[in-house]
Design an enzyme around this catalytic site. Structure first.
Site, mmCIF file in Angstrom:
data_model
loop_
_atom_site.group_PDB
_atom_site.id
_atom_site.type_symbol
_atom_site.label_atom_id
_atom_site.label_comp_id
_atom_site.label_asym_id
_atom_site.label_seq_id
_atom_site.Cartn_x
_atom_site.Cartn_y
_atom_site.Cartn_z
ATOM 1 N N HIS A 1 -29.887 44.452 -47.775
ATOM 2 C CA HIS A 1 -30.315 43.508 -46.727
ATOM 3 C C HIS A 1 -30.659 42.162 -47.381
ATOM 4 C CE1 HIS A 1 -32.336 41.983 -43.185
ATOM 5 N NE2 HIS A 1 -32.142 43.103 -42.529
ATOM 6 N N GLY B 1 -30.382 48.735 -48.034
ATOM 7 C CA GLY B 1 -29.620 49.007 -46.806
ATOM 8 C C GLY B 1 -28.123 49.122 -47.048
ATOM 9 N N TYR C 1 -38.587 51.689 -43.372
ATOM 10 C CA TYR C 1 -37.205 51.856 -42.893
ATOM 11 C C TYR C 1 -37.233 52.413 -41.463
ATOM 12 C CZ TYR C 1 -32.323 51.639 -44.285
ATOM 13 O OH TYR C 1 -31.014 51.253 -44.428
#
Ligand code: YXS
Length: 261
Positions: free
Chosen positions: A65, A110, A140
């Site tokens: 991410h 991610g 998460y």
């Protein structure tokens, strides 16, 4: 430079992550280009299978991410339904053609979920996978954790999540997280041979099988109260001092000091 490169040959579409300067961090922009490329492939009747890869020779497949896009001061779910990472995982799960992840180099956060959201994973012996929410202080999201749980044994996933340490492709394969691990020099050939075997079969049957497996595997009983309790637990984390410290430490390129509140 486009953030993803697209090509089609012999019934196989290839999407290449192409932002090595930022280690293919999954920014809104890159995810947007990736999703657009998938949508184009879905409309191309000559494409039977998609291969998702990074530029050859890159040490980092994807750094996960884009941390600069995570809320820095808490108070907002960092991984809500509309987050680009969530959207691209759903896009790959729902994509009519099988997507094969071809992984060389390191995969972070991610991006590990992006890899396992694909239908098959072929990795080089040098590839590693580091699932990092605990290192960054990020709570998460539930469907993401479920995707990890479905990809390997609970013991393996707990070690990967709790330590946040890079895990070798060899170990990931033993845990069922990767289909094939091969020497880097064979990675492309093995990946495209697998893709060709799939492309030679019935696209209608494969597309229905993929959707059947998605529907079955996503059938996870969860009562509303259980969901709300998890959301409350996650909110306490993304509102915490530790969450802010984790993001700030990353941006200041230093090790975070978590205090447990
Ligand atoms: O400083 P410049 O502008 O040159 O940019 C640097 C980095 O800031 C940038 N970059 C990233 N930008 C946003 N988000 C990222 N995740 C990210 N990773 C890297 O890319 C430029 C080159 O980075 P640099 O100098 O560190 O490269 P390197 O070759 O020395 O090291 C490569 C890595 C991947 C080992 C290193 O960049 C790294 O550790 N990146 C962070 C890996 C990580 O912790 N990812 C998790 C992101 S958070 C996430 O995915 C989920 C929310 S969660 O954590 O919950 O799983």
């Amino acid at each position: 430079m486009p953030l993803v490169l697209v090509s089609v040959a012999n019934g196989i579409g290839t999407i290449t992550l192409n932002n090595p300067k930022k280690r293919n961090a999954l920014s809104t922009e890159l995810i947007g280009d990736l999703t657009q490329a998938l949508e184009k492939m879905a409309l191309d009747t000559s494409v039977r299978v998609v291969v998702l890869r990074a530029v050859e020779g890159e040490k980092v497949w994807s750094a996960g991410h884009d941390v600069h896009e995570l809320p820095q001061s808490g108070g907002r779910d960092p991984l809500s339904y509309t987050d680009p990472l969530r959207a691209v995982v759903r896009a790959i799960h729902g994509h009519s053609q099988p997507v094969v992840a071809m992984v060389d180099g390191s995969v972070w956060g991610g991006a590990c979920e992006l890899v396992i959201s694909c239908d098959l994973v072929v990795a080089s012996q040098e590839a590693t996978f580091a699932i990092t929410p605990a290192k960054l202080g990020v709570p998460y999201n539930l469907s993401g954790v479920l995707n990890f749980v479905r990809a390997a044994s609970l013991l393996f996933i707990k070690e990967a999540l709790f330590t946040g340490q890079p895990i070798t492709a060899e170990r990931a394969t033993l845990a069922g997280f990767v289909n094939h691990v091969v020497p880097s020099k064979d990675l492309e050939q093995v990946t495209y041979r697998l893709a060709t075997q799939i492309a030679d079969n019935s696209p209608l049957v494969i597309s229905v099988l993929k959707e059947q497996l998605r529907v079955i595997s996503e059938a996870a009983p969860l009562n509303p109260e259980g969901f709300e309790r998890v959301q409350a637990l996650r909110r306490a984390v993304y509102d915490s001092t530790d969450y802010k410290e984790g993001i700030r430490a990353f941006l200041e390129k230093r090790t975070p000091k978590f205090v447990g509140r």
